[in-house]
Write an enzyme that holds these catalytic residues in place. Sequence first.
Site, PDB file in Angstrom:
ATOM      1  N   TYR A  26       0.971  -1.109   0.142  1.00 36.42           N
ATOM      2  CA  TYR A  26      -0.066   0.126   0.121  1.00 36.42           C
ATOM      3  C   TYR A  26       0.422   1.358  -0.108  1.00 36.42           C
ATOM      4  CZ  TYR A  26      -2.893   4.045   1.674  1.00 36.42           C
ATOM      5  OH  TYR A  26      -3.796   4.714   1.760  1.00 36.42           O
ATOM      6  N   VAL A  92      -5.199  -2.060   7.853  1.00 34.68           N
ATOM      7  CA  VAL A  92      -6.358  -2.027   8.199  1.00 34.68           C
ATOM      8  C   VAL A  92      -6.551  -3.437   6.069  1.00 34.68           C
ATOM      9  CG1 VAL A  92      -9.011  -2.121   8.565  1.00 34.68           C
ATOM     10  CG2 VAL A  92      -8.123  -1.029   9.813  1.00 34.68           C
ATOM     11  N   GLY A 100     -15.237   0.635  10.496  1.00 34.03           N
ATOM     12  CA  GLY A 100     -14.704   1.436  12.120  1.00 34.03           C
ATOM     13  C   GLY A 100     -14.057   1.135  12.945  1.00 34.03           C
ATOM     14  N   ILE A 101     -13.341  -0.559  11.995  1.00 38.82           N
ATOM     15  CA  ILE A 101     -11.711  -1.142  12.704  1.00 38.82           C
ATOM     16  C   ILE A 101     -10.842  -0.180  13.395  1.00 38.82           C
ATOM     17  CG2 ILE A 101     -10.644  -2.800  12.438  1.00 38.82           C
ATOM     18  CD1 ILE A 101     -13.036  -3.659  10.096  1.00 38.82           C
ATOM     19  N   GLY A 102     -10.144   0.848  12.525  1.00 38.15           N
ATOM     20  CA  GLY A 102      -8.473   1.654  12.186  1.00 38.15           C
ATOM     21  C   GLY A 102      -9.498   2.310  13.609  1.00 38.15           C
ATOM     22  N   TYR A 136      -6.988  10.966  10.698  1.00 36.58           N
ATOM     23  CA  TYR A 136      -6.571  10.727  12.739  1.00 36.58           C
ATOM     24  C   TYR A 136      -6.614  12.022  13.709  1.00 36.58           C
ATOM     25  CZ  TYR A 136      -3.031   6.986  11.298  1.00 36.58           C
ATOM     26  OH  TYR A 136      -2.375   6.127  10.759  1.00 36.58           O
TER      27      TYR A 136
END
Length: 164
Positions: A26, A92, A100-102, A136
């Site tokens: 990535y 992720v 919402g995982i991050g 962030y």
Amino acid sequence: MTLQIRPATPADVPVLVQLITALAEYEKLTHLLEITPEKLETQLFGPRPPAEAVLAEVGPPEARRVAGFALYFTNFSTFLCKPGLYLEDVFVLPEHRGQGIGKALLQHLAALAVERGCGRFEWSVLDWNEPAIRFYQAMGASVLPDWRICRVTGEALEQLAGRR
């Protein structure tokens, strides 16, 4: 979606290597990868592990799938005279983004930092990664404009150490 965040175990090393490789792809940094399962296992689970990792898993208990990870370590603030938690990498998988995982990974590590009495929870972000920067900032992080990372590696590190 059922989400579980748990500490990595030695059995998770192969999937962590896969996730770290996906992160390098990535970021277009695969040319820097020197990771092997053996090296990672030593660093995370050896006699004096310098880092820790957690995995985010989704799905029912009988069919959980890894969706992401965070790798972190303890640092120290001389001004605060307290330990800090430094997030080295969070990632992720693309098919699990936007769920919402991050955010859950960052919240998990923030809670861990508070539990451990840390004065700071910090990480770096690549300047081109605008989606991550916005994410962030939405989580309450300040992107510090006056600080730059200094890094010495490879031959320059050997020279600085007086070994070349």
